[in-house]
Design a protein around this motif. Sequence first.
Motif, mmCIF file in Angstrom:
data_model
loop_
_atom_site.group_PDB
_atom_site.id
_atom_site.type_symbol
_atom_site.label_atom_id
_atom_site.label_comp_id
_atom_site.label_asym_id
_atom_site.label_seq_id
_atom_site.Cartn_x
_atom_site.Cartn_y
_atom_site.Cartn_z
ATOM 1 N N PRO A 16 0.830 -1.210 0.000
ATOM 2 C CA PRO A 16 0.000 0.000 0.000
ATOM 3 C C PRO A 16 0.860 1.254 0.000
ATOM 4 N N THR A 17 0.458 2.230 -0.771
ATOM 5 C CA THR A 17 1.254 3.456 -0.907
ATOM 6 C C THR A 17 0.684 4.627 -0.118
ATOM 7 N N ASP A 18 -0.337 4.365 0.694
ATOM 8 C CA ASP A 18 -0.957 5.462 1.439
ATOM 9 C C ASP A 18 -0.391 5.613 2.844
ATOM 10 N N GLY A 19 0.727 4.965 3.133
ATOM 11 C CA GLY A 19 1.354 5.062 4.446
ATOM 12 C C GLY A 19 2.859 5.036 4.315
ATOM 13 N N PRO A 20 3.586 5.081 5.439
ATOM 14 C CA PRO A 20 5.042 5.077 5.400
ATOM 15 C C PRO A 20 5.599 3.783 4.813
ATOM 16 N N ALA A 21 6.746 3.871 4.161
ATOM 17 C CA ALA A 21 7.499 2.693 3.732
ATOM 18 C C ALA A 21 8.345 2.207 4.904
ATOM 19 N N VAL A 22 8.467 0.904 5.053
ATOM 20 C CA VAL A 22 9.248 0.316 6.144
ATOM 21 C C VAL A 22 10.615 -0.088 5.602
ATOM 22 N N VAL A 23 11.664 0.408 6.231
ATOM 23 C CA VAL A 23 13.031 0.129 5.806
ATOM 24 C C VAL A 23 13.728 -0.656 6.917
ATOM 25 N N PHE A 24 14.271 -1.805 6.564
ATOM 26 C CA PHE A 24 14.875 -2.705 7.542
ATOM 27 C C PHE A 24 16.395 -2.561 7.534
ATOM 28 N N GLU A 25 16.957 -2.385 8.737
ATOM 29 C CA GLU A 25 18.411 -2.267 8.912
ATOM 30 C C GLU A 25 18.911 -3.505 9.645
ATOM 31 N N ALA A 26 19.798 -4.256 9.004
ATOM 32 C CA ALA A 26 20.261 -5.528 9.551
ATOM 33 C C ALA A 26 21.348 -5.331 10.607
ATOM 34 N N GLY A 27 21.694 -6.429 11.280
ATOM 35 C CA GLY A 27 22.715 -6.413 12.312
ATOM 36 C C GLY A 27 24.118 -6.342 11.751
ATOM 37 N N ALA A 28 25.117 -6.554 12.615
ATOM 38 C CA ALA A 28 26.513 -6.233 12.314
ATOM 39 C C ALA A 28 27.027 -6.830 11.009
ATOM 40 N N ALA A 29 26.919 -8.119 10.829
ATOM 41 C CA ALA A 29 27.445 -8.761 9.626
ATOM 42 C C ALA A 29 26.327 -9.397 8.821
ATOM 43 N N ALA A 30 25.111 -8.927 9.016
ATOM 44 C CA ALA A 30 23.948 -9.535 8.378
ATOM 45 C C ALA A 30 23.554 -8.759 7.124
ATOM 46 N N SER A 31 22.905 -9.460 6.212
ATOM 47 C CA SER A 31 22.487 -8.870 4.952
ATOM 48 C C SER A 31 20.983 -8.659 4.939
ATOM 49 N N ARG A 32 20.475 -8.225 3.802
ATOM 50 C CA ARG A 32 19.040 -8.049 3.599
ATOM 51 C C ARG A 32 18.273 -9.339 3.890
ATOM 52 N N SER A 33 18.922 -10.496 3.675
ATOM 53 C CA SER A 33 18.250 -11.787 3.824
ATOM 54 C C SER A 33 17.832 -12.064 5.258
ATOM 55 N N SER A 34 18.464 -11.387 6.231
ATOM 56 C CA SER A 34 18.119 -11.635 7.631
ATOM 57 C C SER A 34 16.698 -11.179 7.946
ATOM 58 N N TRP A 35 16.136 -10.315 7.105
ATOM 59 C CA TRP A 35 14.783 -9.803 7.317
ATOM 60 C C TRP A 35 13.755 -10.487 6.418
ATOM 61 N N ALA A 36 14.130 -11.536 5.711
ATOM 62 C CA ALA A 36 13.268 -12.104 4.678
ATOM 63 C C ALA A 36 11.884 -12.484 5.201
ATOM 64 N N ALA A 37 11.829 -13.208 6.307
ATOM 65 C CA ALA A 37 10.539 -13.675 6.822
ATOM 66 C C ALA A 37 9.683 -12.504 7.303
ATOM 67 N N VAL A 38 10.313 -11.531 7.953
ATOM 68 C CA VAL A 38 9.573 -10.379 8.467
ATOM 69 C C VAL A 38 9.091 -9.502 7.315
ATOM 70 N N GLN A 39 9.954 -9.283 6.330
ATOM 71 C CA GLN A 39 9.573 -8.433 5.211
ATOM 72 C C GLN A 39 8.336 -8.971 4.503
ATOM 73 N N SER A 40 8.278 -10.271 4.299
ATOM 74 C CA SER A 40 7.137 -10.846 3.593
ATOM 75 C C SER A 40 5.832 -10.638 4.361
ATOM 76 N N LEU A 41 5.910 -10.607 5.686
ATOM 77 C CA LEU A 41 4.709 -10.388 6.500
ATOM 78 C C LEU A 41 4.278 -8.920 6.477
ATOM 79 N N VAL A 42 5.243 -8.032 6.595
ATOM 80 C CA VAL A 42 4.934 -6.610 6.653
ATOM 81 C C VAL A 42 4.488 -6.084 5.286
ATOM 82 N N ALA A 43 4.940 -6.734 4.218
ATOM 83 C CA ALA A 43 4.657 -6.243 2.870
ATOM 84 C C ALA A 43 3.165 -6.220 2.548
ATOM 85 N N GLY A 44 2.361 -6.946 3.293
ATOM 86 C CA GLY A 44 0.927 -6.889 3.071
ATOM 87 C C GLY A 44 0.303 -5.585 3.512
#
Length: 227
Positions: A16-44
């Motif tokens: 949805p484009t009628d609200g803020p975009a959520v940007v995920f910042e990973a931990g010390a040596a982690a990549s975008r993939s560390s948020w994969a499960a959470v991102q898929s849930l929030v993307a709805g």
Amino acid sequence: MPTRDGRRLHAMVPGPTDGPAVVFEAGAAASRSSWAAVQSLVAGDARTIVYDRSGLSRSAPDPSGRTLRRMTDELGSVLDHVAPGPFILAGHSAGGPIARLAVAVDPERVAGLVLVDPADEAADVLFGRSFRRAERLAVGAGAILVGLRLLGFFFRDHLRGVPDDVRDDLRREAFTPGVIRTRREQARTFLDELAQWRALAPVFGRCRRVKCSLVDLRGWVVWWPPA
């Protein structure tokens, strides 16, 4: 699909484009993939953005180093590129201070802040000799295990619980000499910088649109604009 912006690779999942975009910042040596499960849930419920900091996963190293301010500037450049805002920043572990500093630098474009088990200047354990020694040993052991191609073995339980495509990305990208070098470079200054916040922590500045507030929720710290 991922796109490249200079050194940083990021991916947006439409929502949805009628609200803020959520940007995920990973931990010390982690990549975008560390948020994969959470991102898929929030993307709805919102547009969601993950990215790789320089030197991690598919992003090339940064010759200027891995200071906290440098990493925060990277996050800012991602925000500049992917969407006009406002944003909700979600930071895990070492990503927590990065997200906090990003709010202090430019509070006007941040609508909310979620900190998940963040590294925190109030945590005395982070600044003791034992923790620093353990961190040096972990980085050294990681370098040896990467050389022996065994580092992934010690994360096998983590890999079992993620989707197949994410698991494949992690196996290719998360256990490399470059990741270890980046982790070592970040560790060189991160705790010293965070320790300085004990005397003078970054503040969110003057927000015209929102009032800053903090709520502790079972290990999660959430900053949110009040109704």
